[in-house]
Design an enzyme around this catalytic site. Structure first.
Site, PDB file in Angstrom:
ATOM      1  N   HIS A   1       0.777  -1.159   0.029  1.00 43.39           N
ATOM      2  CA  HIS A   1       0.079  -0.032   0.231  1.00 43.39           C
ATOM      3  C   HIS A   1       0.838   1.013  -0.056  1.00 43.39           C
ATOM      4  O   HIS A   1       0.705   2.129  -0.996  1.00 43.39           O
ATOM      5  CB  HIS A   1      -0.860   0.040   1.255  1.00 43.39           C
ATOM      6  CG  HIS A   1      -1.606  -1.146   1.585  1.00 43.39           C
ATOM      7  ND1 HIS A   1      -2.854  -1.371   0.909  1.00 43.39           N
ATOM      8  CD2 HIS A   1      -1.673  -2.287   2.493  1.00 43.39           C
ATOM      9  CE1 HIS A   1      -3.719  -2.579   1.294  1.00 43.39           C
ATOM     10  NE2 HIS A   1      -2.744  -2.886   2.346  1.00 43.39           N
TER      11      HIS A   1
HETATM   12  C1  BDR Z   1      -3.078   0.817   5.243  1.00 44.58           C
HETATM   13  O1  BDR Z   1      -3.567   0.613   6.664  1.00 44.58           O
HETATM   14  C2  BDR Z   1      -2.316  -0.106   7.190  1.00 44.58           C
HETATM   15  O2  BDR Z   1      -2.654  -1.097   7.773  1.00 44.58           O
HETATM   16  C3  BDR Z   1      -1.327   0.057   6.083  1.00 44.58           C
HETATM   17  O3  BDR Z   1       0.049   0.573   6.694  1.00 44.58           O
HETATM   18  C4  BDR Z   1      -1.655   0.973   5.191  1.00 44.58           C
HETATM   19  O4  BDR Z   1      -1.355   2.215   5.362  1.00 44.58           O
HETATM   20  C5  BDR Z   1      -3.723   0.282   4.286  1.00 44.58           C
HETATM   21  O5  BDR Z   1      -5.155   0.074   4.471  1.00 44.58           O
END
Ligand code: BDR
Ligand code: CA
Length: 313
Positions: free
Chosen positions: A243
């Site tokens: 992500h």
């Molecule tokens: C986002 O939420 C967190 O768990 C990850 O680091 C990312 O920023 C994904 O939904």
């Protein structure tokens, strides 16, 4: 052209950590002024510790790391140990960082930096809940016009939600903060789940990173070995979605991504859809576009970039 000035606001998190490593490995393009930590994946004391561990893993300890807000603007904190482990950075063997936290609060650092630097020259890269940025905008509305761009990981349209059926984690944790950002008028680029779920750390991609043979390569591979388990079990995907590194990759190689300028509003009222990013992807309202919402990425190109940059650390 000189390196672009950025502040990374983050809640590490394995994927945050990879984003930090990618930025730390790219000083020619990115002038990392500071890292501000926020509560999110795990509580603030751990995110502020993890950010410093990552800097040490990269051998880059001259970047100031600040602690910011320890809870959302007006809600209790929701965390994600079920994804990231109890430390937030499960996978590699962790250590107590030698690097001290920078003196002062991360929110003040954001305000002071934006006031001090030439207007339109500082980009805010947000990898967690938007609490620190919203607090800075609330305290010092004069800084909003001085932001070059906000590039955020958050939200979803086609993929809908990961923490609830309707909401992505970063927006869900602090929807009021997200609403402030989307209504601020600052230029925004969004990396939603729609794109990050296409950027998967598959086994061959992780093997290529491990094969770098460096401390940063091993550290990254061990984080990703742990991180994949959640999404592989949940979605049946071939690896963990990177992500947050999409935010940094966008700054380095925007041609890897494509999206649309659309209107994005945040649901802050409904219990059922709290934190939903209502993106007008199909242009069915007359609401003004307020964000570039990314939908697609060249995943092979992304991993080529990431692996090549990690090799520099
Ligand atoms: C986002 O939420 C967190 O768990 C990850 O680091 C990312 O920023 C994904 O939904
Ligand atoms: Ca994050």
């Amino acid at each position: 052209m000189g390196a672009r000035k950025i502040i990374i606001d983050t809640d590490p998190g394995q994927d945050d950590a990879v984003a930090l490593l990618l930025a730390l490995a790219s000083p020619q393009e990115l002038d990392l002024l500071g890292i501000t930590c926020v509560a999110g994946n795990v509580p603030l004391d751990l995110t502020a510790k993890n950010a410093r561990i990552v800097c040490e893993a990269a051998g880059k300890t001259d970047v100031p790391v600040y602690a910011g807000k320890k809870a959302p603007l007006n809600r209790p904190l929701v965390t994600a140990e079920h994804v990231h482990g109890q430390t937030g950075l499960d996978g590699p063997e962790l250590w107590e960082p030698q690097m001290p936290l920078a003196a002062g609060n991360g929110v003040d650092f954001i305000i002071d930096t934006l006031r001090h630097e030439t207007p339109g020259t500082v980009t805010l890269c947000t990898l967690g809940p938007l609490t620190n940025i919203a607090a800075a905008f609330n305290t010092a509305p004069d800084i909003i016009d001085r932001v070059q761009e906000i590039v955020m990981m958050g939200g979803a349209y086609f993929e809908v939600g990961n923490i609830t059926p309707a909401a992505e984690f970063n927006i869900y944790v602090d929807p009021e903060a997200a609403e402030i950002i989307f209504r601020s008028g600052a230029p925004i680029t969004v990396m939603p789940l729609d794109v990050t779920h296409k950027v998967l750390a598959t086994k061959p991609r992780v093997a290529a990173i491990r094969a770098l043979g460096s401390k940063a390569g091993h550290f990254t591979a061990e984080m990703l070995d742990f991180f994949e388990r959640f999404d592989v079990e949940k979605y049946g995907s071939e690896g963990g979605p990177l992500h947050d590194p999409c935010v940094i990759a966008w700054l380095l190689k925007p041609e890897l991504f494509s999206g649309r300028h659309v209107n994005v509003e945040i649901e802050t009222q409904s219990d059922l859809t709290l934190g939903m990013t209502v993106a007008d992807w199909w242009g069915v309202t007359d609401r003004q576009p307020n964000a570039l919402f990314i939908g697609d990425a060249d995943a092979e190109g992304f991993f080529k970039l990431l692996t090549e940059r990690l090799a520099r650390l």
